[in-house]
Structures are given as C-alpha cells and as structure tokens.
Write a protein that holds these residues in place. Structure first.
Motif, PDB file in Angstrom:
ATOM      1  N   GLN A 143      60.091  31.604  27.654  1.00  6.64           N
ATOM      2  CA  GLN A 143      58.829  31.841  28.361  1.00  6.64           C
ATOM      3  C   GLN A 143      58.967  32.983  29.368  1.00  6.64           C
ATOM      4  O   GLN A 143      58.616  32.835  30.546  1.00  6.64           O
ATOM      5  N   PRO A 144      59.532  34.138  28.974  1.00  9.92           N
ATOM      6  CA  PRO A 144      59.809  35.188  29.958  1.00  9.92           C
ATOM      7  C   PRO A 144      58.562  35.848  30.502  1.00  9.92           C
ATOM      8  O   PRO A 144      58.476  36.155  31.685  1.00  9.92           O
ATOM      9  N   LEU A 145      57.556  36.062  29.637  1.00 10.37           N
ATOM     10  CA  LEU A 145      56.391  36.829  30.060  1.00 10.37           C
ATOM     11  C   LEU A 145      55.505  36.026  30.993  1.00 10.37           C
ATOM     12  O   LEU A 145      55.140  36.481  32.079  1.00 10.37           O
ATOM     13  N   SER A 146      55.135  34.803  30.583  1.00 10.00           N
ATOM     14  CA  SER A 146      54.234  34.001  31.397  1.00 10.00           C
ATOM     15  C   SER A 146      54.841  33.691  32.753  1.00 10.00           C
ATOM     16  O   SER A 146      54.173  33.809  33.791  1.00 10.00           O
ATOM     17  N   LEU A 147      56.102  33.316  32.771  1.00  9.82           N
ATOM     18  CA  LEU A 147      56.746  32.972  34.042  1.00  9.82           C
ATOM     19  C   LEU A 147      56.858  34.195  34.948  1.00  9.82           C
ATOM     20  O   LEU A 147      56.624  34.112  36.168  1.00  9.82           O
ATOM     21  N   SER A 148      57.190  35.330  34.382  1.00 13.07           N
ATOM     22  CA  SER A 148      57.310  36.552  35.177  1.00 13.07           C
ATOM     23  C   SER A 148      55.965  36.961  35.769  1.00 13.07           C
ATOM     24  O   SER A 148      55.884  37.354  36.939  1.00 13.07           O
ATOM     25  N   LEU A 149      54.903  36.861  34.961  1.00  5.44           N
ATOM     26  CA  LEU A 149      53.582  37.246  35.442  1.00  5.44           C
ATOM     27  C   LEU A 149      53.099  36.311  36.547  1.00  5.44           C
ATOM     28  O   LEU A 149      52.508  36.753  37.542  1.00  5.44           O
ATOM     29  N   ILE A 150      53.324  35.016  36.389  1.00  4.63           N
ATOM     30  CA  ILE A 150      52.912  34.063  37.426  1.00  4.63           C
ATOM     31  C   ILE A 150      53.640  34.347  38.729  1.00  4.63           C
ATOM     32  O   ILE A 150      53.041  34.367  39.818  1.00  4.63           O
ATOM     33  N   LEU A 151      54.960  34.581  38.635  1.00 10.99           N
ATOM     34  CA  LEU A 151      55.723  34.877  39.845  1.00 10.99           C
ATOM     35  C   LEU A 151      55.244  36.179  40.476  1.00 10.99           C
ATOM     36  O   LEU A 151      55.129  36.280  41.711  1.00 10.99           O
ATOM     37  N   LEU A 152      54.944  37.173  39.662  1.00 14.57           N
ATOM     38  CA  LEU A 152      54.457  38.446  40.192  1.00 14.57           C
ATOM     39  C   LEU A 152      53.138  38.254  40.934  1.00 14.57           C
ATOM     40  O   LEU A 152      52.940  38.815  42.023  1.00 14.57           O
ATOM     41  N   ILE A 153      52.242  37.462  40.376  1.00 17.59           N
ATOM     42  CA  ILE A 153      50.948  37.233  41.022  1.00 17.59           C
ATOM     43  C   ILE A 153      51.126  36.503  42.348  1.00 17.59           C
ATOM     44  O   ILE A 153      50.510  36.861  43.360  1.00 17.59           O
ATOM     45  N   VAL A 154      51.969  35.476  42.374  1.00 23.88           N
ATOM     46  CA  VAL A 154      52.175  34.719  43.611  1.00 23.88           C
ATOM     47  C   VAL A 154      52.798  35.604  44.686  1.00 23.88           C
ATOM     48  O   VAL A 154      52.385  35.574  45.859  1.00 23.88           O
ATOM     49  N   ILE A 155      53.788  36.409  44.313  1.00 29.04           N
ATOM     50  CA  ILE A 155      54.424  37.300  45.294  1.00 29.04           C
ATOM     51  C   ILE A 155      53.422  38.342  45.792  1.00 29.04           C
ATOM     52  O   ILE A 155      53.374  38.649  46.993  1.00 29.04           O
ATOM     53  N   ALA A 156      52.608  38.884  44.877  1.00 31.76           N
ATOM     54  CA  ALA A 156      51.615  39.874  45.298  1.00 31.76           C
ATOM     55  C   ALA A 156      50.607  39.267  46.267  1.00 31.76           C
ATOM     56  O   ALA A 156      50.245  39.881  47.284  1.00 31.76           O
ATOM     57  N   LEU A 157      50.140  38.058  45.980  1.00 28.70           N
ATOM     58  CA  LEU A 157      49.219  37.393  46.901  1.00 28.70           C
ATOM     59  C   LEU A 157      49.870  37.124  48.249  1.00 28.70           C
ATOM     60  O   LEU A 157      49.216  37.235  49.299  1.00 28.70           O
ATOM     61  N   SER A 158      51.152  36.770  48.235  1.00 33.45           N
ATOM     62  CA  SER A 158      51.863  36.547  49.497  1.00 33.45           C
ATOM     63  C   SER A 158      51.919  37.833  50.315  1.00 33.45           C
ATOM     64  O   SER A 158      51.680  37.822  51.534  1.00 33.45           O
ATOM     65  N   LEU A 159      52.226  38.936  49.654  1.00 35.92           N
ATOM     66  CA  LEU A 159      52.295  40.220  50.370  1.00 35.92           C
ATOM     67  C   LEU A 159      50.925  40.619  50.909  1.00 35.92           C
ATOM     68  O   LEU A 159      50.818  41.149  52.022  1.00 35.92           O
ATOM     69  N   VAL A 160      49.868  40.385  50.129  1.00 34.44           N
ATOM     70  CA  VAL A 160      48.514  40.680  50.605  1.00 34.44           C
ATOM     71  C   VAL A 160      48.188  39.843  51.837  1.00 34.44           C
ATOM     72  O   VAL A 160      47.623  40.335  52.823  1.00 34.44           O
ATOM     73  N   TRP A 161      48.552  38.570  51.786  1.00 33.87           N
ATOM     74  CA  TRP A 161      48.297  37.681  52.924  1.00 33.87           C
ATOM     75  C   TRP A 161      49.048  38.151  54.165  1.00 33.87           C
ATOM     76  O   TRP A 161      48.460  38.232  55.258  1.00 33.87           O
ATOM     77  N   PHE A 162      50.313  38.467  54.026  1.00 26.12           N
ATOM     78  CA  PHE A 162      51.098  38.893  55.187  1.00 26.12           C
ATOM     79  C   PHE A 162      50.569  40.212  55.750  1.00 26.12           C
ATOM     80  O   PHE A 162      50.498  40.385  56.973  1.00 26.12           O
TER      81      PHE A 162
END
Length: 763
Positions: A173-192
């Motif tokens: 499951q490399p693609l789905s897991l990588s994309l989910i992690l990327l989205i969560v990290i991006a949202l975290s950076l936007v929030w900070f």
C-alpha cells in the motif's frame, strides 16, 4: 524554551501530530503483521502524549523530560514490546527488561536478518516502540514548547522512512499511505503557519483601537479556512495525478531497502558444496552408520539436505543472493510459514541426529515450522536460517549427535512418471548456467532427436540416461572405476566414455544441465531416501527438480537403475552390451537453436511492429510523460496566477464605483507587496504610496482618497482612468526587471494573505 500556548493550539496540534504518527506507524505493518503492533502503537502514542503534556504543564527542563521519557519507556516497554517476558501479562520481569534494553541497541540489525513478517517474536517489537513512543514525545514537545513548531512533523517522517528502510523489498500500500501522510503533514504545516502569522499580526496591532482588532480577527479567521481549503485543493490535484501515473506505469522492480544491502549472517559460500561430499557417504566407514533417526514419514520419502542451483563448471553450489538474486537469501524465521494454499500432503516429521554433523538441516517438502528440543534448543533456534526460494535450511551452530527437532511442512503433489512428457517449462528463475560441455549438448541432441515438445524432450533425455548409464561409486573392490566430482570435464567424460559410469553426483548434474538446455529451470538436490526409520550413509541420493507450468517444482530421479555393468572390450571399446532401447522415431534435422526457448514466453507471441510506428509511439509516450510532469510541476503556479486574476476581476466588477476604485487601490498595494516592498501595517494610502516614492503613486493615493471620502459617486470614466493608472504603475514596477523576476512577482504568495483576498471566494 517554553512559550505560552492556548488550549485550542494544543488540541489541534496534538490531533494533527497524533494522526501523522499513526499514519506513519501503519507503514510498520508489513514488518510485523500482528495485532500486537496495533496495541503497541496506541499505547506508545498515548504514553508519549502524556509525557509531553506533563512536561508542558510543569515546565520541565530538557533533562527532566528526557529522564521521565526513559522511565516511562521502561515501564511500558516489556508489556507491549516483549510480552513473552512479563508476569501476569503486565508486570515486567528482569529478563524482559534486559531484552528491552538490548533490543534498543541490537533489534534494528536483527530485523534485517530475519524473514518477514516477524510477528511478536522475541524482542523485535522494540524498534517499533522506540520509533513511535519517542517520535510522539519529540513531536509534541517541539510543537508545544518551541518557536519552530513546523519541525514537529519531522518525527512522523522519520518513522515512515525507517519503516520503509526496515521493511520488505515489495511495497505494501505504498501510494495510498504516502498520500495520506503527505496530506496530514501539509495540513499540519498550514495550521502552524497560519497560527504563527495570526499571533504575529495580533501582537503588532495590540495598540490599535478595539474596532481594528475585531476586524483583523474576523479576517484572519476566514483566511485560515481559505488557506486550508487552498492546500486541500492543491493536494487533491497532485494526488490525483500521482494516482493516475502510478496506475498507468506501476513499478516493475522491487525497491532497495536496508535488508537488500546488509551482509548475510549465513553465507553458503563459506562452506564446501555438500554435493562434493557425495562419495564420503559411500565410504565403508560411513555407508552403514546411522546418521539420523526419522519418524512420521513413509518409506521412500526424499529428505532434502540442500538445494544446489549455482554452477560455474567446477562445483554445483548452494546459491546466495550476494551472487545471484535468483538464488534467494537465507534469513531467520520468526514464525511459521503459511502454506495453506499449497495442494499437497501434510508432513509432521521428527528427526534425532546420530552420527551426522554439519550446518545443513534435513527437511521434507515446503517448510512451515520447526521446533527444536533438548539442551541446545534455544541456541539452534537462534541460529536457524531458511531459504524459502530453494527450500534449504541451515543451522549456523551446526547439528550434532543428540539434537532433536520436529519439522512441519507440505509435500506438494507430484506428477506420475507417465505425465512427464506433457509438462511444459515454468517461469521460475535460476542463476544462469555457463555454457555446458559440448559433449553433453551433442549427447542431448542424440536423445531428443525426433521429439518436438518440451515435455517429450525432457522424457527422452531421462530415458536416454537410464538406458545408457550404469551406477558405480568406485569405492568397492568389485566396482568399476568411477571418478568422483562433477566439474565440466567429469561430465564430458561421463557422456563420452565407452561405458557411461557414474553415480548420483554425476547423473544429477548432467540431467540438470540438460534440462536447462531444454528450457526447464532446473536445480540439483542432495538428500536421502528413507528405507526404514534409520537413515544411513548409503541412503544418500542426488536428484533434480525442474520447474513446470503445471506443478511448479517437480522432483525427478535421473539415476539409471542398478544393474550389472558389462566388461569393457579392449579390442572394440565401442561395442558395449547395453539393455535394449526403444526404437527412436525417424531421424529429422535437430533444432538445437530453439532448445532454450520458453513456450510460455510472451516475447514469442508478440507480433512484429513497424520500426517507424514503434519510434512514433515511443516519442508520443515520452512526450506525454514529459507533459504530465510539467503539468504537475506547473499546477501550483497556475493556481496562484489564476487566484490573482480572479481577485482582480472581483475588484474591477465590484457593485459600486467607490468599491471599484477602492479595489483598484488594493490591487496597486498588492503589486507593491509582490514586488518586494513592505508598506506599513494599517498605514494610510499616502504612507503606502510613499514606499514607491514616485509622483504617480502619490497622485493615485490622492485620487482614491477623494473618491472614497468625498461622499459622491465617481463616474464610470473616473473608474476606468483610475484602473489605467494602476496598470501604468504596475508597468513602472516591472521596469528594469528580468523575465524571471517578473515571473516571481506573478507567483508571489505575499499578497495572498490578510485582507487582500478576503472576498476572493464570496462569489
């Protein structure tokens, strides 16, 4: 180090970081594949969060936080990472604490030298606990107690990268897991980023009147939502393109991870080829010696000692992936292998070692599980390695008299002897074999002449060896001379001598080389054939395995039947009494060039294409991929430019002429900001125009003030003239700039914050 934070910041930041750590930890699943990992992740995140929150609440120093973190790790470590070493399932034991501490240092290497998945074997869950628990503590501490909250996403990235590095070579499951992690990290950076900017602006405007403060807070509340929406839109577009690209062109090769580069703890090249010792078992001192006592298998069972798949013209050897990836690798086995999908007979065999000694462990069929017993059980278990590609098992410490183990496996269904002619080559890969002796290929041509299908040729080759061959080990007084060894010259001698004399060592190698020439992936197996409950030296045998499309690996005995060997006639050595053979079909021209062709090969089925058409298709495919890559790279910039154009349109088409002139001034002010100027916060239009320091800018400010504060309604011509002046000033700002500098102003994000685009999404 500690800075004041609000409760909302702690809750939102903690939730985002929990989610990022949890998603990154999911990448550990292919390594363990056990429910114990889920429990470990939950406990580790909860315990790490408690430590980080307590450190924030009590304002602990770095040293105090570190000591408490280690103490909590020791408390929770044994129950969740070494559950077999607990008392009552919760209380850590001294042995468990010792394994926990040792696992912190050595568990990483052990993970790389053991077959996956490892389950909860021994203390191999310790590396996962270290990553998740300390990653949580570090991430939350950085977010709550430092001014660089953006760096709190790094621990989740470390967990994800380490999970991939320690994991298998195949992606899970490399693609789905990588994309989910990327989205969560991006949202975290936007929030900070949004939270930092809001705090900074509010601090600068602390001296403003209450109305100004209220307005600014409302604007930033909307800007935060807008920023999140923009980030989600961009990520959705990039993710969609990535998913399409991955499905169109999936990866064709396994990925390179740490276990592909680490040196094997067991290298079969360090040991003499077991086939080289074939004649040793036939020596008078060994032939009648009991090597093993076996129970649980019927008479006539073939017990594998080692599989040999590598041949360079000297010896057939047990392969190593350090030489050829087709040989597979030897690794530790933490739990049983699932062979439920194999159609065959269950094997439950118990072996007690007598006079045998060596590293090769006898097995039957496909491995499922092995359990050692006796005084050396723990040492043997820790030094047990298995190659699931070749089916060879080894014990580094070596077996010796008195060792006992129980083996569970599955013996796959095999074809009958009359079905061999209908077999076709399989698709398994074996290490490439150097060019066999010319004498062997000539003999093979004689055997297969007149047969067309691969199975018929294989059967004809075996029949030829059975008809021409005689068995002699060359150790008895009354036995004809038979030189040991299986080098290329010995195999050439076997097939060219007036009497074909040899034993399993030579016939197995000759048959394997011939089968490879016929297109069947083949390998040699050294082992024993049970004649009673005791395996003696003279039970040794060597046979071949060929890979077929119908049955997978098929066991074939290429040894001629035992019969009296005729005397050699010194006057006419070519006339040798042989058993009557089957009359061959009419002789036809031999097609030696196609012996190695695989009937299942896709290459043989592909029609010839016009070279010009192939070139055009290749060029179009390359151009398409280049365009796709350029589209992905340009997407963020296109969105920024589109947002600015939309903003300009909204301002120009405002409901009233006063709002249109006000929007024109805002457009000029945003142009100043994008060109690198820094107008004063909450400054007047005159103060903003002074930043550009030109008469035209000052005149534009006065024009805007008159239109807005005069109380009248400007004419449409006044609005058009004002916007024309704005365009002229923008042209002046671009004067003297290079094309790259002008492009950077177009994609600048400086003017996309604050009030300037508050109404961007209102329509």
């Amino acid at each position: 180090m500690t800075r004041p934070v609000s409760r909302s910041f702690v809750i939102v930041s903690g939730g985002l970081l929990w989610l990022s750590i949890a998603v990154a930890s999911a990448a550990l699943w292919p390594i363990y594949r056990t429910p114990a990992l889920t429990t470990l992740i939950a406990v580790a995140i909860l315990a790490g969060s408690i430590v980080a929150v307590l450190a924030l609440w009590r304002s602990w120093s770095f040293v105090t936080t570190s000591l408490v973190s280690v103490l909590v790790f020791l408390i929770i470590g044994v129950p969740v990472a070494v559950p077999s070493e607990t008392q009552f399932g919760v209380v850590p034991s001294l042995e468990g604490l010792s394994d926990l501490v040792v696992g912190v240092a050595l568990g990483w290497k052990q993970l790389l030298t053991i077959s996956l998945p490892v389950g909860d074997y021994q203390a191999l869950l310790v590396p996962a606990l270290v990553l998740v628990y300390f990653g949580t503590v570090v991430a939350l501490s950085i977010a709550f107690r430092t001014r660089i909250a953006e760096f709190s996403v790094v621990p989740a990235m470390v967990v994800f990268v380490m999970a991939i590095a320690l994991g298998p070579t195949y992606p899970d499951q490399p693609l789905s897991l990588s994309l989910i992690l990327l989205i969560v990290i991006a949202l975290s950076l936007v929030w900070f980023r949004w939270h930092r900017r809001r705090d900074t602006v509010n601090a600068l405007e602390a001296a403003m009147d209450e109305a100004g403060v209220a307005r600014r807070k409302r604007e930033f509340g909307f800007a935060g939502v807008r920023t999140v929406v923009s980030a989600v839109v961009i990520l959705a577009i990039a993710s969609g393109i990535a998913v399409v690209a991955a499905n169109v062109v999936p990866p064709t090769n396994n990925r390179s991870v740490l276990r592909t580069a680490i040196v094997e703890p067991f290298d079969p090249r360090d040991y003499v080829s077991p086939l080289s010792g074939f004649r040793r078992y036939w020596q008078p001192s060994t032939a009648n010696s009991v090597l093993f006592e076996v129970a649980g298998v019927p008479l006539g069972t073939r017990v594998r000692l080692a599989t040999l798949d590598s041949y360079a013209g000297v010896v057939y050897a047990v392969g190593s992936d350090r030489v050829s990836s087709e040989s597979g690798s030897f690794s530790r086995v933490p739990s049983r292998f699932d062979q439920s999908g194999v159609d065959g007979d269950q094997v439950d065999m118990t072996i007690t070692v007598a006079d045998y000694s060596g590293v090769w462990l006898p097995t039957v069929g496909l491995f499922e599980q092995v359990e050692f017993s006796g005084d050396r059980a723990a040492d043997l278990r820790d030094s047990f390695y298995y190659n699931k590609v070749s089916g060879t098992a080894a014990v580094v410490d070596g077996l010796m008299s008195g060792d006992t183990y129980t083996f569970e496996g599955v013996a796959p269904i095999q074809p009958d002897s009359d079905e061999i002619s209908s077999l076709t080559p399989g698709l398994a890969e074996v290490p490439s074999i150097q060019q066999p002796p010319e004498e062997l290929t000539e003999k093979l041509d004689q055997y297969v002449r007149g047969f067309t299908s691969s199975g018929e040729r294989l059967d004809a080759m075996l029949s030829g060896l059975a008809a021409d061959g005689y068995v002699s080990h060359g150790v008895g007084v009354d036995e004809p001379a038979s030189r040991s060894g299986h080098s290329a010259d010995r195999i050439a001698e076997l097939v060219t001598a007036p009497r074909m004399i040899g034993d399993g060592e030579q016939y197995a190698v000759a048959a394997s080389l011939m089968a490879n020439e016929l297109g069947f992936p083949a390998r040699v197996v050294l082992g024993f054939v049970t004649s009673d409950s005791q395996i003696r030296g003279d039970d040794v045998s060597a046979w071949i395995e060929v890979n077929t499309a119908e049955y997978g690996w098929v066991t074939i005995d290429p040894n001629p039947p035992l019969r009296e060997i005729p005397d050699e006639d010194p006057d006419d050595i070519a006339q040798v009494a042989r058993p009557q053979t089957v009359v061959q079909p009419p002789e036809i021209e031999s097609d030696t060039t196609n012996r190695q062709s695989n009937p299942d090969s896709e290459q043989a089925l592909q029609p010839d294409l016009d070279p010009v058409l192939q070139a055009i298709l290749a060029a179009l495919r390359t151009a398409g991929w280049i365009a796709l890559v350029l589209l992905v790279l340009a997407a963020p910039f296109v969105l920024i430019i589109a947002a600015k154009l939309r903003r300009r349109q909204l301002r120009k088409r405002a409901e009233s002429s006063v709002e249109q002139i006000s929007g024109g001034w805002q457009e000029f002010e945003d142009s100043l900001i994008d060109h690198g100027y820094s107008p004063p916060i909450a400054g007047t239009r005159t103060e903003v125009a002074a930043v550009m320091a030109t008469p035209d800018a000052r005149e534009l400010a006065e024009h805007a003030d008159r239109a807005i504060f005069s109380g009248g309604t400007p004419e449409a011509s006044d609005v058009d003239a004002f916007w024309s002046n704005v365009s002229e000033l923008e042209t002046q700002l671009n004067t003297g700039l290079s094309r790259w500098a002008r492009f950077k102003t177009k994609i600048s994000l400086r003017s996309l914050g604050g009030y300037s685009v508050t109404s961007l999404f209102k329509r």
